[in-house]
Design an enzyme around this catalytic site. Structure first.
Site, mmCIF file in Angstrom:
data_model
loop_
_atom_site.group_PDB
_atom_site.id
_atom_site.type_symbol
_atom_site.label_atom_id
_atom_site.label_comp_id
_atom_site.label_asym_id
_atom_site.label_seq_id
_atom_site.Cartn_x
_atom_site.Cartn_y
_atom_site.Cartn_z
ATOM 1 N N HIS A 11 0.814 -1.205 0.000
ATOM 2 C CA HIS A 11 0.000 0.000 0.000
ATOM 3 C C HIS A 11 0.857 1.269 0.000
ATOM 4 C CE1 HIS A 11 1.011 0.930 4.178
ATOM 5 N NE2 HIS A 11 0.880 -0.368 4.425
ATOM 6 N N GLU A 13 1.944 5.200 1.226
ATOM 7 C CA GLU A 13 2.385 5.725 2.526
ATOM 8 C C GLU A 13 1.210 6.240 3.362
ATOM 9 O OE1 GLU A 13 5.907 8.683 3.059
ATOM 10 O OE2 GLU A 13 4.047 9.836 3.198
ATOM 11 N N THR A 14 1.332 6.084 4.672
ATOM 12 C CA THR A 14 0.404 6.676 5.636
ATOM 13 C C THR A 14 1.190 7.634 6.532
ATOM 14 O OG1 THR A 14 0.741 5.071 7.411
ATOM 15 C CG2 THR A 14 -0.861 4.478 5.695
ATOM 16 N N GLU A 15 0.459 8.420 7.324
ATOM 17 C CA GLU A 15 1.144 9.295 8.277
ATOM 18 C C GLU A 15 1.919 8.481 9.312
ATOM 19 O OE1 GLU A 15 1.615 12.281 7.791
ATOM 20 O OE2 GLU A 15 0.004 12.945 6.466
ATOM 21 N N TRP A 16 1.404 7.310 9.652
ATOM 22 C CA TRP A 16 2.126 6.455 10.599
ATOM 23 C C TRP A 16 3.401 5.900 9.982
ATOM 24 C CZ3 TRP A 16 -1.040 3.033 14.495
ATOM 25 C CH2 TRP A 16 -1.802 3.877 15.307
ATOM 26 N N ASN A 17 3.380 5.561 8.697
ATOM 27 C CA ASN A 17 4.619 5.182 8.027
ATOM 28 C C ASN A 17 5.629 6.314 8.135
ATOM 29 O OD1 ASN A 17 2.862 3.498 5.362
ATOM 30 N ND2 ASN A 17 3.985 2.532 7.028
ATOM 31 N N GLU A 84 -1.970 -6.939 7.512
ATOM 32 C CA GLU A 84 -0.641 -6.829 8.102
ATOM 33 C C GLU A 84 -0.554 -7.703 9.359
ATOM 34 O OE1 GLU A 84 2.337 -6.683 7.964
ATOM 35 O OE2 GLU A 84 2.900 -4.576 7.754
#
Length: 214
Positions: A11, A13-17, A84
């Site tokens: 997937h 990118e996320t803010e957590w990544n 995940e």
């Protein structure tokens, strides 16, 4: 022998990544940059014939799959077994926070990720078993077709270890970047890894160089 080609995609990118937080089963959306990554990957896959799209049921994977699949007019098939790894009590924590609060558990997990169950979560062996069963089930139903499977860094690394018959300590031996593309060609029970973590579609965003077969 009729072959099946499977495109495995992590997937966007996320803010957590971006902040280095372990996501696991936490249902985090794509960041603006993650959506742009997926849009660039959509442009890349416009040149590829796809017959079916499968995705983890977590939002970051579903959003990525939907963006890629839109030009193809394909239904998104959600497969919870592609989720995940469940990071349990580590979810939402950074690497540094995990090391500080769970030093023994972290070290044991790094040494034996297959057998070690994360507190409140699961082991990579459990992830491999569910992801590989889902993958094989998809192959049984979709032989001879071109398939897109969107999932996560941990679950895809465990799946690739299962496909190649590698010990799960190998999950630490390769990386899968956000929207990185891997390709597996399947000939009956014989499965060949053709491409791993290609990200050449991200070059305009300053992503790593790569060369692909798409």
């Amino acid at each position: 022998m009729q072959s099946t080609r499977v495109y495995l995609v992590r997937h966007g990118e996320t803010e957590w990544n971006n902040s280095g937080r372990y996501q696991g089963h936490s249902d985090i959306a794509l960041s603006p940059n993650g959506r742009r990554q997926a849009e660039l990957l959509r442009e890349r896959f416009c040149r590829v014939h796809l017959d079916a799209v499968f995705t983890s049921d977590l939002r970051r994977a579903r959003e990525t799959a939907a963006i890629i699949a839109a030009p193809h007019g394909l239904k998104i098939n959600e497969v919870p077994a592609l989720r995940e790894i469940n990071f349990g009590v580590w979810e939402g924590l950074t690497y540094q926070e995990i090391i500080a609060n769970y030093p023994r558990e972290w070290e044991v997990w790094r040494q034996d990720p297959g057998a070690t169950i994360i507190p409140g979560g699961e082991s990579f062996q459990q992830v491999k078993e569910r992801a590989l069963a889902a993958f094989n089930g998809i192959l049984d139903r979709e032989r001879g077709r071109n398939l897109l499977v969107v999932a996560h860094g941990g679950s895809l690394r465990a799946l690739i270890c299962g496909i190649l018959g590698l010990d799960l300590t190998a999950v630490w031996r390769f990386r899968l970047d956000n929207t990185g593309v891997s390709v597996v060609d399947c000939y009956g029970v014989h499965q060949i890894l053709v491409l791993l973590n290609d990200t050449h579609h991200l070059e305009d965003l300053g992503g790593p160089d790569g060369s692909g077969i798409l």
